[in-house]
Write a protein that holds these residues in place. Structure first.
Motif, PDB file in Angstrom:
ATOM      1  N   GLU A 236       0.822  -1.114  -0.016  1.00  0.00           N
ATOM      2  CA  GLU A 236      -0.025   0.132   0.092  1.00  0.00           C
ATOM      3  C   GLU A 236       0.957   1.300   0.094  1.00  0.00           C
ATOM      4  OE1 GLU A 236      -2.970   2.659  -0.253  1.00  0.00           O
ATOM      5  OE2 GLU A 236      -3.212   0.275  -0.502  1.00  0.00           O
ATOM      6  N   ASP A 237       2.154   1.185   0.825  1.00  0.00           N
ATOM      7  CA  ASP A 237       2.890   2.477   0.748  1.00  0.00           C
ATOM      8  C   ASP A 237       3.478   2.725  -0.606  1.00  0.00           C
ATOM      9  OD1 ASP A 237       2.597   2.567   3.496  1.00  0.00           O
ATOM     10  OD2 ASP A 237       4.474   1.054   3.965  1.00  0.00           O
ATOM     11  N   LEU A 238       3.607   1.798  -1.404  1.00  0.00           N
ATOM     12  CA  LEU A 238       4.110   1.713  -2.828  1.00  0.00           C
ATOM     13  C   LEU A 238       3.021   2.126  -3.853  1.00  0.00           C
ATOM     14  CD1 LEU A 238       5.974  -1.623  -2.812  1.00  0.00           C
ATOM     15  CD2 LEU A 238       6.909   0.751  -2.497  1.00  0.00           C
ATOM     16  N   MET A 239       1.819   1.793  -3.555  1.00  0.00           N
ATOM     17  CA  MET A 239       0.870   2.459  -4.325  1.00  0.00           C
ATOM     18  C   MET A 239       0.403   3.869  -4.136  1.00  0.00           C
ATOM     19  SD  MET A 239      -1.888  -0.755  -4.650  1.00  0.00           S
ATOM     20  CE  MET A 239      -1.887  -1.175  -2.852  1.00  0.00           C
ATOM     21  N   LEU A 240       0.542   4.191  -2.984  1.00  0.00           N
ATOM     22  CA  LEU A 240       0.466   5.724  -2.505  1.00  0.00           C
ATOM     23  C   LEU A 240       1.530   6.474  -3.118  1.00  0.00           C
ATOM     24  CD1 LEU A 240      -1.095   7.751  -1.065  1.00  0.00           C
ATOM     25  CD2 LEU A 240       0.556   7.436   0.971  1.00  0.00           C
ATOM     26  N   LEU A 241       2.778   5.999  -3.148  1.00  0.00           N
ATOM     27  CA  LEU A 241       3.769   6.671  -3.626  1.00  0.00           C
ATOM     28  C   LEU A 241       3.735   6.998  -5.103  1.00  0.00           C
ATOM     29  CD1 LEU A 241       6.896   7.571  -3.678  1.00  0.00           C
ATOM     30  CD2 LEU A 241       7.550   5.554  -3.959  1.00  0.00           C
ATOM     31  N   GLU A 242       3.183   5.753  -5.893  1.00  0.00           N
ATOM     32  CA  GLU A 242       3.084   5.982  -7.370  1.00  0.00           C
ATOM     33  C   GLU A 242       1.999   6.750  -7.783  1.00  0.00           C
ATOM     34  OE1 GLU A 242       3.123   3.221 -11.347  1.00  0.00           O
ATOM     35  OE2 GLU A 242       2.539   2.392  -9.412  1.00  0.00           O
ATOM     36  N   GLU A 243       0.856   6.860  -7.080  1.00  0.00           N
ATOM     37  CA  GLU A 243      -0.260   7.596  -7.287  1.00  0.00           C
ATOM     38  C   GLU A 243       0.150   9.004  -7.218  1.00  0.00           C
ATOM     39  OE1 GLU A 243      -3.396   6.102  -5.328  1.00  0.00           O
ATOM     40  OE2 GLU A 243      -3.048   7.102  -3.633  1.00  0.00           O
ATOM     41  N   THR A 244       0.786   9.332  -6.297  1.00  0.00           N
ATOM     42  CA  THR A 244       1.414  10.706  -5.966  1.00  0.00           C
ATOM     43  C   THR A 244       2.332  11.168  -7.110  1.00  0.00           C
ATOM     44  OG1 THR A 244       0.789  10.330  -3.541  1.00  0.00           O
ATOM     45  CG2 THR A 244       2.084  12.335  -4.489  1.00  0.00           C
ATOM     46  N   TRP A 245       3.257  10.244  -7.343  1.00  0.00           N
ATOM     47  CA  TRP A 245       4.187  10.565  -8.487  1.00  0.00           C
ATOM     48  C   TRP A 245       3.605  10.954  -9.827  1.00  0.00           C
ATOM     49  CZ3 TRP A 245       5.786   6.438 -11.861  1.00  0.00           C
ATOM     50  CH2 TRP A 245       7.038   6.819 -12.903  1.00  0.00           C
ATOM     51  N   LEU A 246       2.536  10.150 -10.346  1.00  0.00           N
ATOM     52  CA  LEU A 246       1.951  10.081 -11.455  1.00  0.00           C
ATOM     53  C   LEU A 246       0.967  11.296 -11.584  1.00  0.00           C
ATOM     54  CD1 LEU A 246       1.178   6.354 -12.511  1.00  0.00           C
ATOM     55  CD2 LEU A 246       2.569   7.768 -13.616  1.00  0.00           C
ATOM     56  N   ARG A 247       0.184  11.615 -10.459  1.00  0.00           N
ATOM     57  CA  ARG A 247      -0.851  12.810 -10.376  1.00  0.00           C
ATOM     58  C   ARG A 247       0.002  14.367 -10.823  1.00  0.00           C
ATOM     59  NH1 ARG A 247      -2.632  15.136  -5.710  1.00  0.00           N
ATOM     60  NH2 ARG A 247      -0.471  15.150  -5.128  1.00  0.00           N
ATOM     61  N   ASP A 248       1.381  14.224 -10.075  1.00  0.00           N
ATOM     62  CA  ASP A 248       2.139  15.381 -10.242  1.00  0.00           C
ATOM     63  C   ASP A 248       2.632  15.517 -11.598  1.00  0.00           C
ATOM     64  OD1 ASP A 248       1.509  15.711  -7.450  1.00  0.00           O
ATOM     65  OD2 ASP A 248       3.657  15.565  -6.677  1.00  0.00           O
ATOM     66  N   THR A 249       3.211  14.221 -11.965  1.00  0.00           N
ATOM     67  CA  THR A 249       3.728  14.303 -13.476  1.00  0.00           C
ATOM     68  C   THR A 249       2.670  14.650 -14.588  1.00  0.00           C
ATOM     69  OG1 THR A 249       5.353  12.443 -12.642  1.00  0.00           O
ATOM     70  CG2 THR A 249       4.823  12.837 -15.305  1.00  0.00           C
ATOM     71  N   ILE A 250       1.424  14.023 -14.442  1.00  0.00           N
ATOM     72  CA  ILE A 250       0.611  14.352 -15.476  1.00  0.00           C
ATOM     73  C   ILE A 250      -0.069  15.931 -15.297  1.00  0.00           C
ATOM     74  CG2 ILE A 250      -1.925  13.741 -16.131  1.00  0.00           C
ATOM     75  CD1 ILE A 250      -1.172  10.979 -15.212  1.00  0.00           C
ATOM     76  N   ALA A 251      -0.094  16.405 -14.023  1.00  0.00           N
ATOM     77  CA  ALA A 251      -0.539  17.762 -13.740  1.00  0.00           C
ATOM     78  C   ALA A 251       0.585  18.757 -14.527  1.00  0.00           C
ATOM     79  CB  ALA A 251      -0.654  17.894 -12.413  1.00  0.00           C
ATOM     80  N   CYS A 252       1.941  18.402 -14.435  1.00  0.00           N
ATOM     81  CA  CYS A 252       2.781  19.097 -15.162  1.00  0.00           C
ATOM     82  C   CYS A 252       2.752  19.097 -16.772  1.00  0.00           C
ATOM     83  CB  CYS A 252       4.396  18.743 -14.651  1.00  0.00           C
ATOM     84  SG  CYS A 252       5.566  19.686 -15.382  1.00  0.00           S
ATOM     85  N   LEU A 253       2.524  17.886 -17.124  1.00  0.00           N
ATOM     86  CA  LEU A 253       2.028  17.665 -18.651  1.00  0.00           C
ATOM     87  C   LEU A 253       0.748  18.556 -19.008  1.00  0.00           C
ATOM     88  CD1 LEU A 253       2.832  13.874 -19.146  1.00  0.00           C
ATOM     89  CD2 LEU A 253       4.277  15.777 -19.694  1.00  0.00           C
ATOM     90  N   VAL A 270      -6.237  14.265 -18.638  1.00  0.00           N
ATOM     91  CA  VAL A 270      -6.817  14.342 -17.390  1.00  0.00           C
ATOM     92  C   VAL A 270      -5.968  14.299 -16.150  1.00  0.00           C
ATOM     93  CG1 VAL A 270      -8.766  13.227 -15.962  1.00  0.00           C
ATOM     94  CG2 VAL A 270      -8.728  13.420 -18.515  1.00  0.00           C
ATOM     95  N   VAL A 271      -6.018  15.158 -15.357  1.00  0.00           N
ATOM     96  CA  VAL A 271      -5.063  14.883 -14.314  1.00  0.00           C
ATOM     97  C   VAL A 271      -5.897  14.229 -13.074  1.00  0.00           C
ATOM     98  CG1 VAL A 271      -3.920  16.260 -12.209  1.00  0.00           C
ATOM     99  CG2 VAL A 271      -4.016  17.163 -14.539  1.00  0.00           C
ATOM    100  N   PRO A 272      -5.660  12.901 -12.791  1.00  0.00           N
ATOM    101  CA  PRO A 272      -5.969  11.965 -11.993  1.00  0.00           C
ATOM    102  C   PRO A 272      -6.314  12.598 -10.604  1.00  0.00           C
ATOM    103  CG  PRO A 272      -3.868  10.955 -12.422  1.00  0.00           C
ATOM    104  CD  PRO A 272      -4.112  12.363 -13.134  1.00  0.00           C
ATOM    105  N   LYS A 273      -7.422  12.111 -10.030  1.00  0.00           N
ATOM    106  CA  LYS A 273      -7.799  12.504  -8.472  1.00  0.00           C
ATOM    107  C   LYS A 273      -7.130  11.192  -7.770  1.00  0.00           C
ATOM    108  CE  LYS A 273     -11.877  15.028  -9.581  1.00  0.00           C
ATOM    109  NZ  LYS A 273     -13.219  15.111  -9.295  1.00  0.00           N
ATOM    110  N   LEU A 274      -6.724  11.629  -6.598  1.00  0.00           N
ATOM    111  CA  LEU A 274      -6.448  10.730  -5.411  1.00  0.00           C
ATOM    112  C   LEU A 274      -7.433  10.198  -4.479  1.00  0.00           C
ATOM    113  CD1 LEU A 274      -2.772  11.920  -4.815  1.00  0.00           C
ATOM    114  CD2 LEU A 274      -3.433  10.550  -6.830  1.00  0.00           C
ATOM    115  N   PRO A 275      -7.433   9.152  -3.721  1.00  0.00           N
ATOM    116  CA  PRO A 275      -6.500   7.729  -4.374  1.00  0.00           C
ATOM    117  C   PRO A 275      -7.032   7.253  -5.329  1.00  0.00           C
ATOM    118  CG  PRO A 275      -7.902   7.021  -2.677  1.00  0.00           C
ATOM    119  CD  PRO A 275      -8.259   8.598  -2.785  1.00  0.00           C
TER     120      PRO A 275
END
Length: 434
Positions: A236-253, A270-275
């Motif tokens: 679960e820690d890894l999924m939380l890390l990845e979704e935050t990383w991807l959200r920030d990356t896609i927001a920049c794009l 589309v910038v994804p919502k968390l979680p």
């Protein structure tokens, strides 16, 4: 005179400039000549009014062919009738750097294989250049996240003595009288960094898979983005890390390229919502069965199953992403940690984006006695794994990580139909050139 990029021309109205690029189009009329010039920043119309038969500039422009490389010196003039930015460059001189043979060997309608044969020409198209602008920004955004969150970069070897994933899909080569393999992933070396106390690492590097598939998602060499972190409690820690990383990356794009992607490719970023939604594999298979899609030949999801689960998640959550979790041990490597209450399941996950798997990740087993037992259960001899197993004999933190295919991310983000379209130079079973 210093070169001016086409995007800079609106600020140079009335000035003499030097521009350079490729001939996009030519209109050679009775009294006037028009050349549309393309550089990496856009298109501009170059205008010349014919004078007489001794007009050298007229002769030069008449000799041009599509995609020839030229330089133009001229004056920037505002002209509302010009659709390309409301301006044009009135040519004073044209220098041909390199003439292109006519006709060109490909067009925009050519087959994908033919486009790959002449990749240097297909890459000139604006939509293809945009792909690599997006790729550049994507990696910059990822690196910004890594820097801000305490990650360091490693460069692991791509020549290995043993397989890094399994004995299948393996490239072997002669290495000074012994056999070496090309790395299928940096997995072992990511874990070595955890043992070394690096805590958080990433790597962006090529990996090699001797996969004979000719599908739209497979290749034999691709760029893998890998992360590994220590002191995790679960996957679960890894999924939380990845979704935050991807959200920030896609927001920049979306901020930097969203309009260009929409205008050029017709794709809304589309910038994804968390979680991100999460669903255990067993539940995913039940949902597919209710949809009428039964998967008997594999305990995993097949491509149609991935698309079916993605559609279910879109309908239920309005989300493009879903983590499929808790894969059985039969489809996961020996080094994946198992659930303490469900020993036949691993603390692992795949991430699907728009129905395509883009990530595989897991918490790793860090306890040497359990790791050795799980290797034996998989039928793996321990001797070839000695160097890897030695990582865990002198203290190792609980850790985990994941790997992401760069080209798959780009393919899904930009709604392209094939990884070939978003790979600079594709490598597959029947392609080693250009």
């Amino acid at each position: 005179m210093k070169r001016t990029l086409i995007r800079e021309l609106p600020a140079r109205i009335g000035e003499q400039v030097r521009i350079a690029g490729f001939v996009y189009a030519i209109r050679d009329q009775k009294k006037m000549q028009f050349v549309v010039l393309r550089d990496q920043t856009g298109l501009v119309q170059v205008f010349h009014e014919k004078v007489d038969d001794a007009d050298v500039l007229k002769t030069t422009i008449s000799s041009l062919t599509a995609e020839s490389a030229i330089e133009v010196v001229g004056r920037v003039v505002a002209n509302d009738k010009v659709k390309l930015g409301g301006l044009e460059v009135v040519a004073e001189s044209v220098t041909v750097s390199s003439i292109a043979i006519a006709p060109l060997p490909i067009t925009a309608e050519s087959s994908l294989d033919l486009q790959m044969d002449w990749r240097m020409l297909s890459l000139r198209r604006r939509e293809n250049f945009l792909v690599f602008q997006v790729q550049t920004t994507m990696e910059q955004a990822m690196r910004k996240f890594w820097e801000e969150n305490g990650f360091i970069e490693i460069h692991s070897p791509k020549l290995m003595a043993t397989a890094s994933e399994s004995g299948a899909e393996l490239f072997q080569l002669e290495y000074f009288g012994q056999k070496a393999t090309l790395a299928q992933s940096p997995q072992f070396y990511k874990q070595m960094a955890m043992v070394a106390g690096f805590d958080r690492i990433f790597e962006v590097a090529p990996v090699f898979r001797a996969n004979p598939s000719f599908t739209s998602r497979h290749d034999t060499e691709f760029t893998s983005i890998d992360m590994e972190v220590s002191w995790v409690d679960s996957h679960e820690d890894l999924m939380l890390l990845e979704e935050t990383w991807l959200r920030d990356t896609i927001a920049c794009l979306a901020e930097r390229h969203g309009k260009a992607i929409k205008d050029t490719l017709g794709v809304e970023v589309v910038v994804p919502k968390l979680p991100f939604p999460r669903i255990p594999l067993a539940k995913a298979r039940d949902i597919l069965a209710r949809q009428g899609h039964s998967i008997e030949h594999t305990p995993d999801l097949d491509p149609a199953g991935e698309r079916g689960i993605a559609e279910h998640i879109r309908e239920e959550f309005g989300h493009e992403f879903v983590f499929v979790t808790d894969y059985p041990i039969v489809v996961r490597p020996f080094y994946h940690m198992r659930h303490p209450d469900h020993p036949n399941l691993t603390r692992s996950f795949d991430l699907l984006w728009k129905g395509l798997e883009v990530t595989t990740g897991a918490q790793r087993e860090h306890r040497i006695e359990i790791l050795e037992r799980q290797a034996r259960e998989k039928g793996l001899p321990l001797a070839p794994l000695e160097h890897y197993l030695n990582f865990f004999r002198y203290g190792c933190p609980p850790h985990g990580g994941f790997g992401v295919g760069l080209t798959r991310l780009l393919m899904v983000l930009l709604n392209r139909g094939n990884v070939r379209e978003v790979t600079y130079l594709y490598r597959g079973p029947n392609r080693l050139t250009p």
